[in-house]
Design an enzyme around this catalytic site. Sequence first.
Site, PDB file in Angstrom:
ATOM      1  N   THR A  33       6.910   0.014  -3.025  1.00 57.64           N
ATOM      2  CA  THR A  33       7.186  -1.015  -4.031  1.00 57.64           C
ATOM      3  C   THR A  33       8.607  -1.515  -3.814  1.00 57.64           C
ATOM      4  O   THR A  33       9.517  -0.716  -3.584  1.00 57.64           O
ATOM      5  CB  THR A  33       7.051  -0.449  -5.456  1.00 57.64           C
ATOM      6  N   VAL A  34       8.791  -2.826  -3.893  1.00 59.56           N
ATOM      7  CA  VAL A  34      10.101  -3.421  -3.640  1.00 59.56           C
ATOM      8  C   VAL A  34      10.696  -3.918  -4.956  1.00 59.56           C
ATOM      9  O   VAL A  34      10.035  -4.624  -5.728  1.00 59.56           O
ATOM     10  CB  VAL A  34      10.009  -4.585  -2.636  1.00 59.56           C
ATOM     11  N   ALA A  67       0.816  -1.214   0.000  1.00 61.71           N
ATOM     12  CA  ALA A  67       0.000   0.000   0.000  1.00 61.71           C
ATOM     13  C   ALA A  67       0.849   1.263   0.000  1.00 61.71           C
ATOM     14  O   ALA A  67       0.441   2.289  -0.537  1.00 61.71           O
ATOM     15  CB  ALA A  67      -0.919  -0.005   1.213  1.00 61.71           C
ATOM     16  N   ASP A 106       2.245  -5.697  12.555  1.00 66.23           N
ATOM     17  CA  ASP A 106       1.869  -6.192  11.232  1.00 66.23           C
ATOM     18  C   ASP A 106       2.542  -7.536  10.946  1.00 66.23           C
ATOM     19  O   ASP A 106       3.107  -7.750   9.865  1.00 66.23           O
ATOM     20  CB  ASP A 106       2.255  -5.171  10.158  1.00 66.23           C
TER      21      ASP A 106
END
Length: 687
Positions: free
Chosen positions: A377-378, A374, A493
């Site tokens: 970006t990897v 969300a 998380d």
Amino acid sequence: MKLSCFPVWFLVFFLFHFTFPSHSVPLLPGTNVTLYGDAYIRGSSISLTHEFSCPSSPSSSSSSMGRALYVYPVRFLDPKANTTASFTCRFSFSIIPNPMCSSGDGIAFLITSSADSFSLHNGYMGLPEPNFKTQESFIAVEFDTNYDPSLGDINGNHIGVDVNTVLSFASVDVVSKGIDLKSGRQITVWIEYKDAVKLVKVWVGYTLVKPRDPVLVVQIDLSKEFYEYMHVGFSASSGQGSAMHIIENWRFRTWSYPAVNPVDTVEEGYCFLCSPEDSSNKTSPVDHPRKKGPRVHKMALGLGGLAILIVSVVSIVGIISVCVIRKKRVIIRKRKEREACRVQTSRVPTRLSLTEIRAATMGFSRNKIVGEGASATVYKGSLPSGVAVAVKRFDRTNRAGLSRNPFTTEFATMAGYLRHKNLVQLQGWCCEGSELVLVYEYLPNGSLDKLLHNDSTSTVYLSWGVRMNIVLGVASALTYLHEECERQIIHRDVKSCNIMLDDEFNAKLGDFGLAEVYDHRSVSREATIPAGTMGYLAPEYVYCGVPTEKTDVYSFGVVVLEVATGRRPVDDDGTVLVDWVWDLWVSGKLIEAADCMLAGRYNVSEMERMLMVGLSCVHPNHEKRPTVKQAVRIIKGEAPLPLLPVRKPTVSIRSVMNADSEEMLNSGDQSPGCDEVSWLTPKSHFS
């Protein structure tokens, strides 16, 4: 190393006194330093300022300042002999700036006649401001990272010598020397003052090898500034910026001429304290004429005393050897635990340029994308050294709608605290223009989520042994965060897509964009907007918004069930994994929850233990959940199985929900007067 069976300090002190004609102090964090302001102990180092929070305005009082001084004063003058001590100091430091605001003021090595005379105000590295009136004396070597022309600064990256004022007596630009004080890298410093030649020298470098040439040489007579006893230590402040100022591997030593240069002869390690009284009672090397009889007698006494000394030392060494052998196993075990849980603190993330980042990812090519979330970006990238890395590029528009910037939270947490073999390691960062980037180690087997749920691109089969190892690895990371870290960290998380696997399928927990950091002594927790992933959130967290270690335990329990069953937290048909496993437990068919992909290739008792541990971790009553460490002992068979209720636990809250309402989380039948609530985590329907 402390041995309870013999006072080893006595032997070390005794040998030291007869070996070194000097005064040395060990600067050992947590044992013999006094901390002022915001300074605090962090493992084997000292952080002089708090981590990362930008001042809200130029006049903000939120600037962080701290000082750490050796607890005992050190003798610099001998009034009777009219001699001044020379000194040498060696230490390592790192300055980790907050990329979201300007850097801090910097660090100063400090020698002061009064430990408490300076007020803890903002700015100036914690040193007195220029117009500050005091009868006390101080000498400082500043490592200045803030450019202030009014103070005569030559730039925002220089080293200077200050005497009784923050206006430097002499300074040098270290950019030209290849040193960036605010790069985040560990920098080692050597400082030497020789009173015989009235000269101060300063060396700096990125390694523990002392450079041949000093970066700064200053001709100055410090004997006029020394009191008989002075305090030694460090000071730092964030000023109108924000940075962590960390000191580690430091020591200080004085000596008087005639003596060899201790910088050249002293070995690695810490020295021990020699008291001023002992230092002043040295026997003269010159032998005065005496009568023959008494002189021979004294020589005989000296030889006899030497023999007694040798015998005593040999005996003491023998006793110590026995003690060492007895404690050898304990020491080795503790050492292995430390090595297993931490990497070296010198592994500070490096600041990289945007050019380097673009080159590593081929201009952020979509062909290099290995994951999208969300807020980031990897990309898979490769540094010039050939090392593969995972480049996490954050979206500055914060399309996730979070109240905090995930980049700032994750960078502050990872750079400031986390060193563990089961955590993804941060290697570098970039904050340039509109780009916010974190660079992590690249883990070739990707996320647990993709491998566990038969991602179309994966051909890897996770055996039962590998699954057990993954669960234990995640548990080790959470135990470190909850109980072993300098400050408790709640991940918030924990889920399978945030668990990465290296080339040997060892688990590494990552993504700290939602993490909360707490002081272990804190008993109050503020409520927040619940954040995380549906299916992994604990009921009480959804209700009250207060994250605790038990909310992480709940998420861990879901991961445990996910690994054992091979099912997602919420299936495509809306079936909730937690409810499904509870139903099998109630019907006495728990073993049927085992992943069919295993085809029965697992240890039945281990599978049952893991499933029962998963259910105990997701118990709706947080007080009935085990700690992660307790869960591990059960999984390993080192503790009895958890006591689970015969029926599915009921989740209830008071029917009148006001600001002071409390949860009523019960097991068994629904309590009278309570309204059952279907928790949207998601579609959970405990009844």
